[in-house]
Scaffold this motif. Sequence first.
Motif, PDB file in Angstrom:
ATOM      1  N   ILE A 101     -13.073 -10.856  -0.185  1.00 10.14           N
ATOM      2  CA  ILE A 101     -11.972 -11.537  -0.881  1.00 10.14           C
ATOM      3  C   ILE A 101     -10.647 -10.815  -0.646  1.00 10.14           C
ATOM      4  O   ILE A 101      -9.678 -11.403  -0.157  1.00 10.14           O
ATOM      5  CB  ILE A 101     -12.256 -11.620  -2.391  1.00 10.14           C
ATOM      6  N   LEU A 102     -10.596  -9.528  -0.999  1.00  3.44           N
ATOM      7  CA  LEU A 102      -9.318  -8.818  -0.972  1.00  3.44           C
ATOM      8  C   LEU A 102      -8.813  -8.560   0.433  1.00  3.44           C
ATOM      9  O   LEU A 102      -7.609  -8.664   0.706  1.00  3.44           O
ATOM     10  CB  LEU A 102      -9.445  -7.483  -1.719  1.00  3.44           C
ATOM     11  N   VAL A 103      -9.725  -8.221   1.357  1.00  3.59           N
ATOM     12  CA  VAL A 103      -9.295  -7.849   2.711  1.00  3.59           C
ATOM     13  C   VAL A 103      -9.237  -9.071   3.620  1.00  3.59           C
ATOM     14  O   VAL A 103      -8.230  -9.311   4.293  1.00  3.59           O
ATOM     15  CB  VAL A 103     -10.242  -6.780   3.303  1.00  3.59           C
ATOM     16  N   GLU A 104     -10.305  -9.846   3.663  1.00  5.73           N
ATOM     17  CA  GLU A 104     -10.367 -10.951   4.615  1.00  5.73           C
ATOM     18  C   GLU A 104      -9.596 -12.178   4.136  1.00  5.73           C
ATOM     19  O   GLU A 104      -8.765 -12.721   4.863  1.00  5.73           O
ATOM     20  CB  GLU A 104     -11.826 -11.331   4.870  1.00  5.73           C
ATOM     21  N   ARG A 105      -9.853 -12.613   2.898  1.00  3.49           N
ATOM     22  CA  ARG A 105      -9.266 -13.875   2.458  1.00  3.49           C
ATOM     23  C   ARG A 105      -7.830 -13.705   1.973  1.00  3.49           C
ATOM     24  O   ARG A 105      -6.941 -14.483   2.332  1.00  3.49           O
ATOM     25  CB  ARG A 105     -10.131 -14.497   1.360  1.00  3.49           C
ATOM     26  N   LEU A 106      -7.577 -12.713   1.135  1.00  5.98           N
ATOM     27  CA  LEU A 106      -6.245 -12.545   0.572  1.00  5.98           C
ATOM     28  C   LEU A 106      -5.384 -11.564   1.359  1.00  5.98           C
ATOM     29  O   LEU A 106      -4.179 -11.488   1.135  1.00  5.98           O
ATOM     30  CB  LEU A 106      -6.352 -12.086  -0.891  1.00  5.98           C
ATOM     31  N   GLN A 107      -5.981 -10.782   2.235  1.00  9.86           N
ATOM     32  CA  GLN A 107      -5.248  -9.881   3.120  1.00  9.86           C
ATOM     33  C   GLN A 107      -4.262  -8.991   2.353  1.00  9.86           C
ATOM     34  O   GLN A 107      -3.079  -8.901   2.663  1.00  9.86           O
ATOM     35  CB  GLN A 107      -4.513 -10.673   4.194  1.00  9.86           C
ATOM     36  N   MET A 108      -4.783  -8.306   1.347  1.00 10.33           N
ATOM     37  CA  MET A 108      -3.943  -7.414   0.559  1.00 10.33           C
ATOM     38  C   MET A 108      -3.450  -6.237   1.404  1.00 10.33           C
ATOM     39  O   MET A 108      -4.119  -5.815   2.340  1.00 10.33           O
ATOM     40  CB  MET A 108      -4.714  -6.894  -0.662  1.00 10.33           C
ATOM     41  N   THR A 109      -2.290  -5.694   1.022  1.00  6.63           N
ATOM     42  CA  THR A 109      -1.703  -4.565   1.729  1.00  6.63           C
ATOM     43  C   THR A 109      -1.378  -3.444   0.741  1.00  6.63           C
ATOM     44  O   THR A 109      -1.403  -3.634  -0.477  1.00  6.63           O
ATOM     45  CB  THR A 109      -0.433  -4.987   2.474  1.00  6.63           C
ATOM     46  N   SER A 110      -1.056  -2.284   1.289  1.00  7.15           N
ATOM     47  CA  SER A 110      -0.906  -1.074   0.469  1.00  7.15           C
ATOM     48  C   SER A 110       0.311  -1.106  -0.442  1.00  7.15           C
ATOM     49  O   SER A 110       0.407  -0.288  -1.359  1.00  7.15           O
ATOM     50  CB  SER A 110      -0.839   0.152   1.389  1.00  7.15           C
ATOM     51  N   ASP A 111       1.248  -2.029  -0.217  1.00  3.05           N
ATOM     52  CA  ASP A 111       2.433  -2.094  -1.071  1.00  3.05           C
ATOM     53  C   ASP A 111       2.256  -3.047  -2.244  1.00  3.05           C
ATOM     54  O   ASP A 111       3.199  -3.319  -2.979  1.00  3.05           O
ATOM     55  CB  ASP A 111       3.656  -2.499  -0.246  1.00  3.05           C
ATOM     56  N   GLN A 112       1.050  -3.551  -2.437  1.00  2.04           N
ATOM     57  CA  GLN A 112       0.806  -4.526  -3.482  1.00  2.04           C
ATOM     58  C   GLN A 112       0.127  -3.895  -4.701  1.00  2.04           C
ATOM     59  O   GLN A 112      -0.239  -2.712  -4.692  1.00  2.04           O
ATOM     60  CB  GLN A 112      -0.028  -5.689  -2.940  1.00  2.04           C
TER      61      GLN A 112
END
Length: 503
Positions: free
Chosen positions: A331-342
């Motif tokens: 979810i967090l990495v593949e689908r929502l593509q979260m980054t370190s500034d979030q």
Amino acid sequence: MGLFDKKPKIFKGVQPTKIRIEKVPIPPKPKPKPAPQHSSNSLKPSSRGVSRSSSSSHPSPRPSPQPSASSSSEAKLDRKRKSSAPHKSRASPAVAIPRVEFDTDSGSEDDDDWIGALNSRKRQKRGRLDDGRYVDPNRNLRHKKAFEGRVEGLKFIHAAHVASLDLKCVPVLGAKNNEVAVRLQYPSLQRPERYELVWGKDKIDAVNSIIAVVQHVADTYLTEEQAKPFTDHTTGIVRRLEKASNHKVQDLAAFKEALIEYNDRILRLVRDGTVARNLDNRKELPRNFVSFILEQVYDRTVAPKVELLAKYENGTDNVYGELLHPFISSILVERLQMTSDQVFVDLGSGVGNVVLQAALEIGCESWGCEMMENACNLAEAQQKEFSARCLLWGVAPGKVRLERGDFRKNTRIHEALKRADVILVNNQAFTSQLNDDLVRMFLDLKSGCKIISLKSFVHDHKSASHNINDVGSTILEVEDWTYPEDYVSWTSAGGTYCISTRK
């Protein structure tokens, strides 16, 4: 689906725009000019040049992040990603609102346009690995303190504290009681971890754990050439450790000899700056490596006391269940593509597993809040061990903040929610009253914030007795997704979850 995919704009009380069609004459296409004639001495593209630009059939095991694709390629990738997990998007059932859609060249000066443009730029800055996963080019993995010198007073739970002769474990590799003690160096300047070469039911398997650490160090911290003394299939340290621990061989002396060589080699690579430089060149951690560190933390803090988590009553908000590592990564990495500034917030964070995973895997600011006392105590122990383990491994996680108590009344959590980019609510067993209270809290979320939940906060029908559902329908756009088997702790079966976007 990207975290900030731009949604069609919604305006209340606006009539559908009228479309005016004008006939525009299209000039005939110019005839192509004949190709110029080249002499026999003209340069021709070589087959070598073509092969260099084509995809290699043997990609590097640790590819460096590549620039993101063009907008058209990214759109194709988004469509492909959506098709891999069946879902349906549900429109708000409360009211039928006319939608006005503008293309990217419309020149609209609506207040929301700058948000979409900003999010588009964020997506374009991300690198892409060969398998299609996006990585954050601004992620800094190296823990500076880990390579400046040994941190005095660093406390962590040694493997020997939870798997030892004193805890009724038995020696392995034919070792006598006075021969089981060994030390394992991590890829930093910090002191080594103490192990005992023993085995016990539901305890840390010392031999396999040591071999796994050596393998992860070689795979994650070294180049292919640097890793050869560790990974060579015949003479490498990993192979020697495996052979010495084979149940038919059980060669204690050979195992210890290989372990001592590993400790010496990795410490030299740390001291000459090789490991730090390699970490600086990385922008992501392998998923299995992230899982291994989190399991190390869990095995030393939660596992010995896991029975405390079963003492809760079904049918109340005090029910415990965990979302497992693969679920969160997908979810967090593949689908929502979260980054370190979030900013990530977990409401009902239990022992803190997901909060720690987000901080380590993504590097983002990561918050959690839990009200069950036993879970809070274990979460606090995990956070301390997590910080020490990251220092041992030399990797820098995002900031972690775990709060105790009712998240509905915690002012620090309320302030974090206003800045949150992604929120997780494992509301599988929440009461309807708690879910309704959460919807009211979501009124303060910023536009575009994503809410991951096991149950939807928007219902498919409207009734006079569910006025709160009108609020959920008004502020949230919901997508339904499915997850496969073995993604949650309370069942091996697959299921469904929702991603809601704050309008």
